[in-house]
Scaffold this active site. Structure first.
Site: not given
Ligand code: SD4
Length: 342
Positions: A84, A203, A221, A231, A254-255
């Protein structure tokens, strides 16, 4: 446990922490340092530990937080097993690895690249955007052109493992973010990675305070796996994926980026700390803001924040169980399982 017993236990632990000077886990998931102005670095997820160790090669020698966070996040960026971040990141639905990164220093200087392809270290390009251009953000081809003009090499970042995972995904082509149930990070996913699933929340967000008490942060990330081409999530957006205010502290996230962007998450956490909330409580409030928008949806997603304030207090909070963050100071190195709402 009865509320009263819980309260008494918390008060007792609190006073123990106060009198013995030991680090304790406070009710709000905030940790309190024993030594003021000690350098400290925090990163999202388990693999933040290795990144922190690299950052420490700078911080431990009295170096600048900005240099530390850049050096630190370059570790997962170059790791092909981390699907990731950077090299080895899972591609978008067209099979292209597109990277997002941003960096911010103690003077509100910031730089960001979005949807950058074929460059192993987007964080270093983001730093150059900050230092060498009058701009904050460069995207896509423009970011690539800028990187190449500054000596970065074009590389293929799609590893055979990530290509295999993408081809597997193409069979159904279903984009359905799934929350991380358990933290199984930094392991090759062997083609089993799902968008939003356990291997899709890697991330790295890193925030640090140096020996001078100055803050910086970095976030990098490859974004959500199998996303639409073009995106961009929260990670390279200053205020969403990362925010640093040298008077207050720093936060990163993160997320599922869409949810973080909507609440300008990291900036929100820093502003809540400015109003006096400890870092863990500030992170919790931001997570609650996501829930208040759409409680049913929030149950199905993962978002986590970590934060550090001027006193060296730190904390984190997530929507779901399974979010961890790594901490390093001159005295200790540890992984903290963040508290969560669900
Ligand atoms: C995203 N926040 O591209 C990132 C993905 C991520 O842990 O954090 N994954 O939305």
């Amino acid at each position: 446990m009865s509320t009263r017993r819980k309260f008494l236990q918390t008060s007792f632990l609190g006073s123990l922490g106060f009198f013995s000077g030991k680090k304790i886990l406070a009710q709000s998931d905030t940790y309190y340092p024993t030594i003021k102005n000690e350098p400290i670095v925090l990163s999202t997820w388990d693999f933040g530990k290795e990144a922190n160790a690299e950052a420490w090669t700078v911080l431990g020698k009295g170096g600048r937080a900005l240099d530390a966070v850049e050096a630190g996040v370059k570790i997962p960026e170059a790791d092909p097993n981390n699907q990731s971040v950077g090299y080895g990141g899972l591609p978008d639905r067209d099979g292209r690895v597109t990277l997002d990164a941003c960096i911010m220093d103690e003077h509100y200087n910031c730089g960001s690249v979005m949807c950058l392809e074929n460059i192993m270290h987007p964080i270093s390009v983001a730093r150059l955007v900050m230092e060498k251009t009058p701009h904050v953000v460069l995207v896509g081809d423009g970011a690539l052109q800028f990187a190449l003009a500054n000596g970065f090499k074009k590389e293929n970042l799609l590893t055979p493992e990530s290509e295999k995972a993408w081809k597997e995904w193409l069979k159904t082509s279903k984009y359905e973010p799934i929350m991380n149930i358990e933290n199984k990070l930094h392991k090759p996913s062997g083609g089993g990675a799902m968008p939003g699933g356990p291997d899709n929340h890697d991330t790295i967000g890193m925030i640090a305070m140096d020996a001078k008490g100055n803050f910086s942060g970095a976030c990098t990330t490859s974004g959500m796996a199998f996303k639409m081409h073009g995106r961009v999530g929260d990670s390279p957006i200053i205020g969403a994926g990362l925010y640093v205010d040298n008077e207050v502290g720093a936060a990163t996230s993160t997320g599922v980026g869409e949810e973080v962007i909507r609440i300008v998450g990291s900036h929100l956490v820093v502003e809540l700390m400015r109003q006096g909330l400890p870092p863990g409580a500030a992170c919790k409030k931001a997570v609650e803001r996501i829930i208040s928008r759409n409680p049913a949806k929030a149950k199905t997603l993962q978002v986590g924040f970590i934060a550090l304030n001027k006193k060296g207090q730190y904390g984190g909070y997530a929507l779901q169980k399974g979010f961890t963050y790594a901490v390093k100071t001159g005295k200790e190195e540890k992984l903290v399982p963040a508290k969560s709402i669900y």
